[in-house]
Structures are given as C-alpha cells and as structure tokens.
Design a protein around this motif. Sequence first.
Motif, PDB file in Angstrom:
ATOM      1  N   PRO A 271       0.848  -1.302  -0.269  1.00  0.00           N
ATOM      2  CA  PRO A 271       0.143   0.002  -0.323  1.00  0.00           C
ATOM      3  C   PRO A 271       1.041   1.151  -0.049  1.00  0.00           C
ATOM      4  O   PRO A 271       1.889   1.068   0.603  1.00  0.00           O
ATOM      5  CB  PRO A 271      -0.679  -0.421   1.380  1.00  0.00           C
ATOM      6  N   ILE A 272       0.570   1.956  -1.011  1.00  0.00           N
ATOM      7  CA  ILE A 272       0.857   3.237  -1.358  1.00  0.00           C
ATOM      8  C   ILE A 272       0.095   4.466   0.315  1.00  0.00           C
ATOM      9  O   ILE A 272      -0.586   4.009   0.017  1.00  0.00           O
ATOM     10  CB  ILE A 272       1.194   3.687  -1.638  1.00  0.00           C
ATOM     11  N   ARG A 273       1.630   5.396   1.058  1.00  0.00           N
ATOM     12  CA  ARG A 273       1.169   5.968   1.860  1.00  0.00           C
ATOM     13  C   ARG A 273       1.716   7.826   1.082  1.00  0.00           C
ATOM     14  O   ARG A 273       1.665   8.297   0.737  1.00  0.00           O
ATOM     15  CB  ARG A 273       1.528   5.866   3.159  1.00  0.00           C
ATOM     16  N   PHE A 274      -0.004   8.620   1.002  1.00  0.00           N
ATOM     17  CA  PHE A 274      -0.536   9.915   0.573  1.00  0.00           C
ATOM     18  C   PHE A 274       0.035  10.493   2.171  1.00  0.00           C
ATOM     19  O   PHE A 274      -1.420  10.326   2.792  1.00  0.00           O
ATOM     20  CB  PHE A 274      -0.949   9.591  -0.582  1.00  0.00           C
ATOM     21  N   HIS A 275       0.255  11.005   2.583  1.00  0.00           N
ATOM     22  CA  HIS A 275       0.391  12.237   3.440  1.00  0.00           C
ATOM     23  C   HIS A 275      -0.837  12.556   4.381  1.00  0.00           C
ATOM     24  O   HIS A 275      -1.200  13.030   4.968  1.00  0.00           O
ATOM     25  CB  HIS A 275       1.702  12.185   4.088  1.00  0.00           C
ATOM     26  N   HIS A 276      -0.944  13.704   2.891  1.00  0.00           N
ATOM     27  CA  HIS A 276      -1.956  15.128   2.359  1.00  0.00           C
ATOM     28  C   HIS A 276      -3.087  14.513   1.412  1.00  0.00           C
ATOM     29  O   HIS A 276      -4.003  16.111   1.866  1.00  0.00           O
ATOM     30  CB  HIS A 276      -1.250  16.582   2.332  1.00  0.00           C
ATOM     31  N   LEU A 277      -3.045  14.083   0.864  1.00  0.00           N
ATOM     32  CA  LEU A 277      -4.509  13.774  -0.005  1.00  0.00           C
ATOM     33  C   LEU A 277      -5.573  13.504   0.952  1.00  0.00           C
ATOM     34  O   LEU A 277      -6.128  12.712   2.077  1.00  0.00           O
ATOM     35  CB  LEU A 277      -4.377  12.237  -0.412  1.00  0.00           C
ATOM     36  N   THR A 278      -6.167  15.162   0.867  1.00  0.00           N
ATOM     37  CA  THR A 278      -7.699  15.283   1.653  1.00  0.00           C
ATOM     38  C   THR A 278      -8.714  15.024   0.819  1.00  0.00           C
ATOM     39  O   THR A 278      -9.728  14.627   0.547  1.00  0.00           O
ATOM     40  CB  THR A 278      -7.659  16.264   2.293  1.00  0.00           C
ATOM     41  N   ARG A 279      -8.903  15.250  -0.863  1.00  0.00           N
ATOM     42  CA  ARG A 279     -10.101  14.458  -1.291  1.00  0.00           C
ATOM     43  C   ARG A 279      -9.542  14.008  -2.786  1.00  0.00           C
ATOM     44  O   ARG A 279      -8.621  13.609  -2.918  1.00  0.00           O
ATOM     45  CB  ARG A 279     -10.340  16.500  -1.989  1.00  0.00           C
ATOM     46  N   ILE A 280     -10.497  12.894  -2.815  1.00  0.00           N
ATOM     47  CA  ILE A 280     -11.260  12.608  -4.668  1.00  0.00           C
ATOM     48  C   ILE A 280     -12.000  12.760  -4.925  1.00  0.00           C
ATOM     49  O   ILE A 280     -12.974  12.163  -4.107  1.00  0.00           O
ATOM     50  CB  ILE A 280     -10.320  10.995  -4.094  1.00  0.00           C
ATOM     51  N   TYR A 281     -11.543  13.218  -5.959  1.00  0.00           N
ATOM     52  CA  TYR A 281     -13.118  13.477  -6.842  1.00  0.00           C
ATOM     53  C   TYR A 281     -13.177  12.250  -8.285  1.00  0.00           C
ATOM     54  O   TYR A 281     -12.261  12.370  -9.192  1.00  0.00           O
ATOM     55  CB  TYR A 281     -13.296  14.738  -7.061  1.00  0.00           C
ATOM     56  N   ILE A 282     -14.303  11.668  -8.389  1.00  0.00           N
ATOM     57  CA  ILE A 282     -14.983  11.044  -9.832  1.00  0.00           C
ATOM     58  C   ILE A 282     -15.895  10.762 -10.448  1.00  0.00           C
ATOM     59  O   ILE A 282     -16.704  10.945  -9.909  1.00  0.00           O
ATOM     60  CB  ILE A 282     -14.358   8.941  -9.387  1.00  0.00           C
ATOM     61  N   LYS A 283     -15.307  11.483 -11.966  1.00  0.00           N
ATOM     62  CA  LYS A 283     -16.772  11.999 -12.425  1.00  0.00           C
ATOM     63  C   LYS A 283     -16.848  11.641 -13.769  1.00  0.00           C
ATOM     64  O   LYS A 283     -15.632  11.229 -14.614  1.00  0.00           O
ATOM     65  CB  LYS A 283     -16.534  13.741 -11.856  1.00  0.00           C
ATOM     66  N   ASN A 284     -17.392  11.449 -13.998  1.00  0.00           N
ATOM     67  CA  ASN A 284     -18.296  10.955 -15.515  1.00  0.00           C
ATOM     68  C   ASN A 284     -17.578   9.932 -15.532  1.00  0.00           C
ATOM     69  O   ASN A 284     -16.748   9.477 -17.343  1.00  0.00           O
ATOM     70  CB  ASN A 284     -17.642  11.983 -16.721  1.00  0.00           C
ATOM     71  N   CYS A 285     -17.016   8.534 -15.022  1.00  0.00           N
ATOM     72  CA  CYS A 285     -15.740   7.404 -15.165  1.00  0.00           C
ATOM     73  C   CYS A 285     -17.119   6.113 -15.116  1.00  0.00           C
ATOM     74  O   CYS A 285     -17.838   6.059 -14.936  1.00  0.00           O
ATOM     75  CB  CYS A 285     -14.779   7.470 -14.087  1.00  0.00           C
ATOM     76  N   ARG A 286     -16.345   5.075 -15.523  1.00  0.00           N
ATOM     77  CA  ARG A 286     -17.184   3.576 -15.786  1.00  0.00           C
ATOM     78  C   ARG A 286     -15.809   3.277 -15.201  1.00  0.00           C
ATOM     79  O   ARG A 286     -14.812   3.105 -15.513  1.00  0.00           O
ATOM     80  CB  ARG A 286     -16.634   3.346 -17.381  1.00  0.00           C
ATOM     81  N   GLY A 291     -12.713  -2.192  -9.454  1.00  0.00           N
ATOM     82  CA  GLY A 291     -11.482  -0.582 -10.162  1.00  0.00           C
ATOM     83  C   GLY A 291     -11.218   0.539  -9.063  1.00  0.00           C
ATOM     84  O   GLY A 291     -10.579   1.042  -9.116  1.00  0.00           O
ATOM     85  N   LEU A 292     -11.835   0.507  -7.980  1.00  0.00           N
ATOM     86  CA  LEU A 292     -11.660   0.811  -6.759  1.00  0.00           C
ATOM     87  C   LEU A 292     -10.904   0.355  -5.653  1.00  0.00           C
ATOM     88  O   LEU A 292     -10.542   1.128  -4.976  1.00  0.00           O
ATOM     89  CB  LEU A 292     -13.245   1.875  -6.271  1.00  0.00           C
ATOM     90  N   ASN A 293     -10.377  -0.361  -5.548  1.00  0.00           N
ATOM     91  CA  ASN A 293     -10.474  -1.725  -4.519  1.00  0.00           C
ATOM     92  C   ASN A 293      -8.856  -1.081  -3.935  1.00  0.00           C
ATOM     93  O   ASN A 293      -8.365  -0.718  -2.827  1.00  0.00           O
ATOM     94  CB  ASN A 293      -9.497  -2.890  -5.160  1.00  0.00           C
ATOM     95  N   PRO A 294      -7.664  -0.538  -4.998  1.00  0.00           N
ATOM     96  CA  PRO A 294      -6.352   0.251  -4.302  1.00  0.00           C
ATOM     97  C   PRO A 294      -6.832   1.373  -3.437  1.00  0.00           C
ATOM     98  O   PRO A 294      -5.887   1.887  -3.008  1.00  0.00           O
ATOM     99  CB  PRO A 294      -6.203   0.678  -6.216  1.00  0.00           C
ATOM    100  N   ILE A 295      -7.916   2.244  -3.524  1.00  0.00           N
ATOM    101  CA  ILE A 295      -8.844   3.484  -3.049  1.00  0.00           C
ATOM    102  C   ILE A 295      -8.339   2.732  -1.565  1.00  0.00           C
ATOM    103  O   ILE A 295      -7.655   3.501  -0.557  1.00  0.00           O
ATOM    104  CB  ILE A 295      -9.954   4.133  -3.310  1.00  0.00           C
ATOM    105  N   PHE A 296      -9.093   1.586  -1.281  1.00  0.00           N
ATOM    106  CA  PHE A 296      -9.342   0.720  -0.512  1.00  0.00           C
ATOM    107  C   PHE A 296      -7.825   0.474   0.368  1.00  0.00           C
ATOM    108  O   PHE A 296      -7.359   0.250   2.002  1.00  0.00           O
ATOM    109  CB  PHE A 296     -10.305  -0.030   0.407  1.00  0.00           C
ATOM    110  N   GLU A 297      -7.445   0.171  -0.472  1.00  0.00           N
ATOM    111  CA  GLU A 297      -5.343  -0.718   0.264  1.00  0.00           C
ATOM    112  C   GLU A 297      -4.485   0.764   0.324  1.00  0.00           C
ATOM    113  O   GLU A 297      -3.514   0.310   1.027  1.00  0.00           O
ATOM    114  CB  GLU A 297      -5.299  -1.246  -0.865  1.00  0.00           C
ATOM    115  N   ALA A 298      -5.174   1.449  -0.359  1.00  0.00           N
ATOM    116  CA  ALA A 298      -3.762   2.809  -0.161  1.00  0.00           C
ATOM    117  C   ALA A 298      -4.195   3.316   1.164  1.00  0.00           C
ATOM    118  O   ALA A 298      -4.954   3.740   2.229  1.00  0.00           O
ATOM    119  CB  ALA A 298      -4.184   4.144  -0.762  1.00  0.00           C
ATOM    120  N   ASP A 299      -2.853   4.385   2.079  1.00  0.00           N
ATOM    121  CA  ASP A 299      -2.789   4.558   3.550  1.00  0.00           C
ATOM    122  C   ASP A 299      -3.274   5.973   2.377  1.00  0.00           C
ATOM    123  O   ASP A 299      -2.731   6.946   2.545  1.00  0.00           O
ATOM    124  CB  ASP A 299      -1.581   4.360   4.312  1.00  0.00           C
TER     125      ASP A 299
END
Length: 349
Positions: A271-286, A291-299
């Motif tokens: 897992p990759i740790r993003f120390h200051h990532l506060t917002r993820i915005y996903i728009k008009n995507c298929r 497909g979103l599992n890596p978001i849950f696995e990331a730190d």
Amino acid sequence: MAFLSHELLAMIFEEHADDLSTLHSCMLVNRNWCVVALQYLWAKPFTLLLSSGRRTIDGPSKNLMITFIRCFTDTDINSLMEARLCKRYSKRFPFDYSLYLKEIRFKEIEILTRQCTGYNSFHLYYMRVGITRLAMKYCPNLNTLSLRTENSAYIDQSRFLLSINNLSRVQNLSWYLDLDDNIFSALSRAARNLKSISVKCRRSCYFKLGSRNHGLQKLVRSQRQLKTFTLKHVTVSMRSVFELLESQSNSLESLVLSDIDIDPDDSNIEPIRFHHLTRIYIKNCRILKTGLNPIFEADLPELQQLKFENNYWKHKSDWIPLQDLCLIQNKIVYSGNSSDIIQNLKVHL
C-alpha cells in the motif's frame, strides 16, 4: 492629488484585478498609477478582454494581439512570422509587457482570434500558436499555462517543443494534447515548481505505469511540491494512478479523475501512503468491478472527502447506497473522516 505609494496602489488594484474597465481607467490617472495598473492589466490580458462583457471585441482583439507581438522587439523574426502578425514599428515600448504576463490560456486566444476579421483559418491557427509560443519562451513570470483547446481542435504540439525553455515560475499546467514523451520530458526539465497538473488526452489511450507514457511519469517525479493532479480521457487502473503519484505522496492534496475508464487491478503491491491527500473526486467515469479497490488499500490518513458524480458502474451490485450518503440528482457526495469512509466502502463495495 495625494501621492500613493506603489504598495498602497497594489492593494487597491488587487481588489479590481478582474475589472478591465477599472484598470484601464486607472492607467490614465498619472504615470505612478499607470506603472502599477499595467502589472494587473497585463497579468492576464486575454482573460480580461474575454470576460469584459463587450458586445464586440473585434477591434480590441486585434489591438491586443498586435501590441502583444510588438513588445517582443528583440525576438527572433521567425517567431513573429509564425504568428502572422507584423509589427508596425520597431521602436521599444516604454514598458516591457512580457515581464507582467502571468497567465496564458490557448482556449481564450482561440476565442479572441475568431473575432479578428480579415484572417483565414490558416493564419488564425498560426496566430494562436505563435502567441502562445512567445509567451512560453519569453515571459519569465508566467504562472499559469493552459494548452486546452475548443472542440478537440488539432494542434501540432511539436511546435511548442522548442518554446519549452525555462518555465520555473509556472505553477499551474493544463495540457490537452497527446501524451507525447518528448513534450513531457522537456516540461520536466523546464518546470519544476508545479502545484497543479491537469492532463486531458485528445485521443483515447490506455495508461499503464512503465509503458509508453513514461514522459508523464518523469514530469510528475520532477516536481517538488505537487498539490493537485487531474487526469482525463484515458483508460487506467487506480493502482497505476497511485504509482504515478507516489513520488508526490508527501505533498499531494487533491486527486481528480474525469471521463475515464477505471479498470480493475489485482496486483498485490505494498500500500502507498499519501500523507496529505484530503480529496478524491471521480466524475463521469466508467468503473469496472473492483476498480476502486486500490483506494481502500492505500494508506490515506488525511482523506476527508470522496466524491462521485455521474459515474457508470459496470456491476450495479457493486454500488449500494451508503449510510450518511447524500444522493441528489444523480450526484453522489460522501464526506467524513478517513476511517469512516474506508470502513463503509469496504463493507458495501
């Protein structure tokens, strides 16, 4: 009239930085006011003219283009010829407008040049490209560079390659061209202080770390403090996106994915740790299954908002309305602390 220092005038003009009429009037008061007002008027002249609300801007557009070219009195004549605009005089201007320019957006130049009568489409194309190249090459204080176009218009991006020299002051970069390795490699050498990168691909392509798009990886890795990254019109896995941005894990605050296909990725990577990532915005995507599992696995210890809007879920069973989730006009927004977001999504997806 009482004398006002440059500092006080700057504070006043800052409040009217988006008002073309007011800035122009201030220029006419005296030389002291003119010197300060010019800095705001020429910081983003194309933006100001386009947003001025004038019914007709044919004349002002022509004057702006010609004046812009004239201020480069010592540049290579080939650059001026490519713009298809001729200087009427060779004398120097009392002010060097090139030092004031901070923002250049190709799309705005497209719109303004369409108002210039007397030019065919061939000349207009070279005018747009020529003006943008002059700004990139000779304006040392350029802060925002946007090479987005209208209606997916074609641009021969190789014409910009020789103009990418020193973009050390550029902090906001928007690119709507092909993922050209040569261009991105040149940008990685010239622009090291980007706070925001937005990449929109003109032609649909598949992005995978370590493949043909290594130039974009080089650009991202060359940055010192990247805050926002936006990716549009590609097919990609979330794992590849996170790996692309891993070098900026100590500074990245916002990630935007728009109009892309999010493929699943079952690769088992630490897992990759993003120390200051506060917002993820996903728009008009298929979004494909898992497909979103890596978001849950990331730190993501600082994640505060995960926003979805107008997405297509390949497997409807993957999406179950979450508790505390607001659904308004096909717009899904979920905000909360990091542990709540990840825990809820792990349960329901």
